[in-house]
Design a protein around this motif. Structure first.
Motif, PDB file in Angstrom:
ATOM      1  N   GLU A  97      -3.592  -5.935  10.469  1.00 44.50           N
ATOM      2  CA  GLU A  97      -2.295  -6.599  10.622  1.00 44.50           C
ATOM      3  C   GLU A  97      -1.224  -5.949   9.755  1.00 44.50           C
ATOM      4  O   GLU A  97      -0.078  -5.810  10.172  1.00 44.50           O
ATOM      5  N   LEU A  98      -1.603  -5.550   8.537  1.00 47.97           N
ATOM      6  CA  LEU A  98      -0.651  -4.853   7.665  1.00 47.97           C
ATOM      7  C   LEU A  98      -0.235  -3.532   8.304  1.00 47.97           C
ATOM      8  O   LEU A  98       0.934  -3.141   8.245  1.00 47.97           O
ATOM      9  N   HIS A  99      -1.196  -2.864   8.900  1.00 46.19           N
ATOM     10  CA  HIS A  99      -0.925  -1.597   9.568  1.00 46.19           C
ATOM     11  C   HIS A  99       0.074  -1.793  10.715  1.00 46.19           C
ATOM     12  O   HIS A  99       1.103  -1.112  10.785  1.00 46.19           O
ATOM     13  N   TYR A 100      -0.197  -2.759  11.596  1.00 42.33           N
ATOM     14  CA  TYR A 100       0.701  -2.998  12.730  1.00 42.33           C
ATOM     15  C   TYR A 100       2.086  -3.433  12.250  1.00 42.33           C
ATOM     16  O   TYR A 100       3.096  -2.973  12.755  1.00 42.33           O
ATOM     17  N   TRP A 101       2.097  -4.339  11.274  1.00 36.99           N
ATOM     18  CA  TRP A 101       3.388  -4.807  10.792  1.00 36.99           C
ATOM     19  C   TRP A 101       4.138  -3.674  10.090  1.00 36.99           C
ATOM     20  O   TRP A 101       5.355  -3.544  10.234  1.00 36.99           O
ATOM     21  N   GLY A 102       3.431  -2.853   9.341  1.00 38.14           N
ATOM     22  CA  GLY A 102       4.040  -1.703   8.657  1.00 38.14           C
ATOM     23  C   GLY A 102       4.707  -0.760   9.661  1.00 38.14           C
ATOM     24  O   GLY A 102       5.814  -0.254   9.422  1.00 38.14           O
ATOM     25  N   LEU A 103       4.060  -0.546  10.781  1.00 38.77           N
ATOM     26  CA  LEU A 103       4.640   0.301  11.839  1.00 38.77           C
ATOM     27  C   LEU A 103       5.909  -0.330  12.397  1.00 38.77           C
ATOM     28  O   LEU A 103       6.943   0.331  12.543  1.00 38.77           O
ATOM     29  N   ALA A 104       5.828  -1.638  12.703  1.00 39.08           N
ATOM     30  CA  ALA A 104       6.988  -2.353  13.247  1.00 39.08           C
ATOM     31  C   ALA A 104       8.119  -2.363  12.221  1.00 39.08           C
ATOM     32  O   ALA A 104       9.300  -2.220  12.569  1.00 39.08           O
ATOM     33  N   HIS A 105       7.743  -2.524  10.954  1.00 38.48           N
ATOM     34  CA  HIS A 105       8.745  -2.584   9.884  1.00 38.48           C
ATOM     35  C   HIS A 105       9.487  -1.250   9.753  1.00 38.48           C
ATOM     36  O   HIS A 105      10.706  -1.212   9.647  1.00 38.48           O
ATOM     37  N   ARG A 106       8.743  -0.164   9.801  1.00 35.75           N
ATOM     38  CA  ARG A 106       9.348   1.169   9.717  1.00 35.75           C
ATOM     39  C   ARG A 106      10.345   1.365  10.869  1.00 35.75           C
ATOM     40  O   ARG A 106      11.442   1.880  10.677  1.00 35.75           O
TER      41      ARG A 106
ATOM     42  N   SER B  13       1.274   3.331   6.827  1.00 36.72           N
ATOM     43  CA  SER B  13       1.960   2.135   7.315  1.00 36.72           C
ATOM     44  C   SER B  13       1.542   0.889   6.524  1.00 36.72           C
ATOM     45  O   SER B  13       2.326  -0.028   6.347  1.00 36.72           O
ATOM     46  N   ILE B  14       0.302   0.896   6.025  1.00 32.83           N
ATOM     47  CA  ILE B  14      -0.122  -0.204   5.154  1.00 32.83           C
ATOM     48  C   ILE B  14       0.684  -0.169   3.853  1.00 32.83           C
ATOM     49  O   ILE B  14       1.127  -1.198   3.346  1.00 32.83           O
ATOM     50  N   ALA B  17       4.095  -1.572   4.443  1.00 31.07           N
ATOM     51  CA  ALA B  17       4.055  -3.035   4.515  1.00 31.07           C
ATOM     52  C   ALA B  17       3.964  -3.631   3.117  1.00 31.07           C
ATOM     53  O   ALA B  17       4.713  -4.553   2.768  1.00 31.07           O
ATOM     54  N   HIS B  87      12.387 -10.701  12.433  1.00 34.45           N
ATOM     55  CA  HIS B  87      11.512  -9.714  11.779  1.00 34.45           C
ATOM     56  C   HIS B  87      10.703 -10.377  10.658  1.00 34.45           C
ATOM     57  O   HIS B  87       9.518 -10.085  10.482  1.00 34.45           O
TER      58      HIS B  87
END
Lengths: 112, 112
Positions: A97-106, B13-14, B17, B87
């Motif tokens: 989830e951190l990975h997916y959110w990190g991508l979306a955040h970037r 990406s982690i 985040a 977001h």
């Protein structure tokens, strides 16, 4: 769920989780161990930029939190290797989830 | 997924985040805003232990990361309120997983 509630007990367990994972090294170390057991020197090479002193400290903290285990092998001379525990592996969903959110955040922040 | 790969881009990406969420205040502030828009003084009361100086700094950081928004209302005198953005709300799954893992971690470590 969280964002519909605001329950203080939820905040507490999130704080527990973040404390066990705090800083930028622990996840990278768990990451390196996710592909197999490693010796100290291997980890030191595979986690870019970490000093031996910091690696040593972080390994102790990860071991105290039962996320990794230190195995002494009965060779001559004895050798030590580190491995990820089942509890360490249970972080998989958090990491995903951190990975997916990190991508979306970037994407959100940098528009890339 | 992560723990089967060890891919450096996943690590990146982690890290993104974790940097956006670093420290213990940001999540607690998002938490307080999850139940509705709040004014500065309300947040200051609802986030136990935070100083006004830190709250001000954290709100700026959350706003820069597009996790909250600052709304100036055309009242007399003008009033300011903070709200969580879409977001910010997208952190829900991360928070849920951190919450569940934090509970499991507490059980693992403290046996409670």
């Amino acid at each position: 769920m969280l964002l519909k509630g605001g329950c203080p007990k939820t905040a507490l367990s999130i704080k527990d989780a973040l404390e066990a994972l705090e800083g930028r090294w622990k996840l990278l170390i768990l990451f390196a161990l996710s592909t197999g057991d490693k010796r100290f020197k291997q980890l030191s090479r595979e986690v870019p930029g970490i000093t031996d002193k910091t690696l040593s400290k972080e390994l102790k903290s990860l071991e105290a939190n039962k996320l990794i285990q230190r195995d002494v092998h009965d060779t001559f001379p004895p050798t030590v290797a580190y491995s990820i525990t089942e509890h360490g592996k249970s972080l998989e969903k958090v990491m995903d989830e951190l990975h997916y959110w990190g991508l979306a955040h970037r994407k959100e922040i940098m528009g890339t």
